[in-house]
Structure formats: C-alpha cells, structure tokens
Design a protein around this motif. Sequence first.
Motif, short mmCIF file in Angstrom:
data_model
loop_
_atom_site.label_atom_id
_atom_site.label_comp_id
_atom_site.label_asym_id
_atom_site.label_seq_id
_atom_site.Cartn_x
_atom_site.Cartn_y
_atom_site.Cartn_z
N UNK A 112 0.88 -1.35 -0.04
CA UNK A 112 -0.05 -0.02 0.06
C UNK A 112 0.83 1.42 0.10
N UNK A 113 2.00 1.11 0.32
CA UNK A 113 2.91 2.21 0.61
C UNK A 113 3.40 2.66 -0.70
N UNK A 114 3.41 1.73 -1.84
CA UNK A 114 3.83 1.79 -3.23
C UNK A 114 2.69 2.05 -4.37
N UNK A 115 1.58 1.31 -4.03
CA UNK A 115 0.52 1.32 -5.04
C UNK A 115 -0.78 1.97 -4.51
N UNK A 116 -1.22 2.67 -5.36
CA UNK A 116 -2.50 3.36 -5.10
C UNK A 116 -3.65 3.13 -5.85
N UNK A 117 -4.66 3.22 -5.38
CA UNK A 117 -6.07 3.03 -5.90
C UNK A 117 -6.47 4.23 -6.84
N UNK A 118 -6.34 4.08 -8.17
CA UNK A 118 -6.81 5.14 -8.95
C UNK A 118 -8.19 5.52 -9.11
N UNK A 119 -8.94 4.48 -9.32
CA UNK A 119 -10.30 4.64 -9.42
C UNK A 119 -11.25 2.92 -9.50
N UNK A 120 -12.30 3.15 -9.06
CA UNK A 120 -13.10 1.82 -9.30
C UNK A 120 -14.40 1.99 -10.13
N UNK A 121 -14.56 1.35 -11.28
CA UNK A 121 -15.93 1.29 -11.83
C UNK A 121 -16.51 0.27 -11.39
N UNK A 122 -17.85 0.54 -10.92
CA UNK A 122 -18.90 -0.41 -10.49
C UNK A 122 -20.05 -0.27 -11.35
N UNK A 123 -20.53 -0.96 -12.36
CA UNK A 123 -21.34 -0.81 -13.07
C UNK A 123 -21.19 0.65 -13.79
N UNK A 124 -22.32 1.59 -13.64
CA UNK A 124 -22.40 2.82 -14.21
C UNK A 124 -21.70 3.77 -13.28
N UNK A 135 -16.61 -8.30 -9.63
CA UNK A 135 -16.99 -7.68 -10.91
C UNK A 135 -16.49 -6.04 -11.00
N UNK A 136 -15.98 -5.46 -10.06
CA UNK A 136 -15.41 -4.13 -10.04
C UNK A 136 -14.52 -4.27 -10.80
N UNK A 137 -14.24 -2.95 -11.64
CA UNK A 137 -13.03 -2.65 -12.39
C UNK A 137 -12.10 -1.80 -11.51
N UNK A 138 -11.01 -2.42 -10.90
CA UNK A 138 -10.15 -1.62 -10.28
C UNK A 138 -8.84 -1.16 -11.10
N UNK A 139 -8.41 0.12 -10.81
CA UNK A 139 -7.37 0.63 -11.73
C UNK A 139 -6.32 1.02 -10.66
N UNK A 140 -5.25 0.33 -10.63
CA UNK A 140 -4.04 0.51 -9.42
C UNK A 140 -2.97 1.33 -10.37
N UNK A 141 -2.23 2.17 -9.53
CA UNK A 141 -0.81 2.87 -10.26
C UNK A 141 -0.02 2.65 -8.93
N UNK A 142 1.19 2.11 -9.87
CA UNK A 142 2.36 1.87 -9.12
C UNK A 142 3.57 1.43 -9.84
N UNK A 143 4.88 1.35 -9.18
CA UNK A 143 5.82 0.39 -9.83
C UNK A 143 5.59 -0.73 -10.34
N UNK A 144 5.99 -1.18 -11.71
CA UNK A 144 5.59 -2.47 -12.15
C UNK A 144 6.35 -3.57 -11.39
#
Length: 217
Positions: free
Chosen positions: A170-182, A197-206
């Motif tokens: 959690x110190x390196x990867x951050x939740x960018x957004x979650x899409x839940x249906x609409x 079935x949520x779509x989770x977009x994460x941001x962080x080092x590979x």
Amino acid sequence: MAQFAVIGLGRFGGSASLELMSLGHQVIGLDSCEKFVARVADKLSYAAIIDATDEDALRELNIGQCDAVLVAIGENLEASILCVLHLKNLGINNIWVKASSKSHHSILSKLGVSRIIHPEEEMGIRVAQALNYPMVNQYMALGHNIYLVEIEIIEKLQGQTLAQLLKDASAFVHGFLVKRRKDVFSPVPADFVLEAHDTLVLAGPLTVLKSLAPRLI
C-alpha cells in the motif's frame, strides 16, 4: 472534437482512422491505393487517393489545420520519410509515424517527429503481459517504471477493502479508481470495500504490481 489526418489506410492506419471516428473526431484518410481508400471512404469525414510524396498534393488538402497527422505508410521507407519531410515543410508539428525498422526509427528520430510507433512490437508486449498476468485487462506505462493497470475483482476478493488487498504494497501502489457498473469512484480510499466484478485501476511501480499478481487470481 479534434481533426486528424491519417496517411496510409492499410490494416494499421485504417483501424486507427475508424477508431478515431468512433471517438467522435473528424478524420481525413489518405492513401495511394484506391482499394484501401474505397474500403473506408464512407466511414470517414473525408477520404482521397493521393501520392503522399507529392508536397503540392498535401498542401492542397490543407491538412495543416489538423490537430495531428498520423503517417501509417507501410514498408515503403522512402515514401514515409518524404511524407514526413513534406509535412514538416507545411509547418505541421504534431506528427506521429509508424516505423517499420530500426533504421526507419533512427531517421524519424532525427527528423523530430512527435511520436514513433512500432505496432507489432507494442502489441507483442501487450500480448506477453496479458499471458503472464491474465487478471490484468489493460495496462499503461506512465514512464519511470510507473504503470496503470486495470484489474477485474474476482468472487474470492469480494468484501475486501483496498488496504486488505494491497497489504504491504500500500505504500507503493495506489487505488486510482473503481468502476462499478455505471458508477465511478475516484480516488479510492483505503477502507473502500470491493465487490465482485468491480474494475479496479491501480497505479504503481511495475515490480510491485507484479508482486500483487498471485493474490488477484
């Protein structure tokens, strides 16, 4: 709505021009091959048969008013380079070019184009990533080894918070957004409860994103 010109309407250029149209933009499609032009003519804002190595022909089309020009000429190295030179002479600065080889790339880099594209290599990398991490639907490199990845939350992860999912990462990867249906939630707080079935977009080092892979399947 922006306006683009696509020069070269083969498989790559044709697909790019149609996708730009579907995104709501205006597209001028140009090619020396009558068959390629006919294939997309009724789907584009304007399409014409043209020799892209003829600077006067390019000038007559007034494509200098476009927001960007994509040169998608296939294996004809000379035609691609001459086309770019003519576009530069016409004062067009935002030029994206499909490169077919390392030497082609080297020449284009010296011409100062905005972006050089290697479709086969880029798609190959995407396919390899998809095979290696099947839980990742999409990913985008942001530079400096930072990536955005799109993940679908599977049934076994339902009810976990974002903090529980990420744990020590959690110190390196951050939740960018979650899409839940609409609905779209952004940014994603640590106590956000995930649903299947949520779509989770994460941001962080590979490297850190890779370490999360086993817990996502």
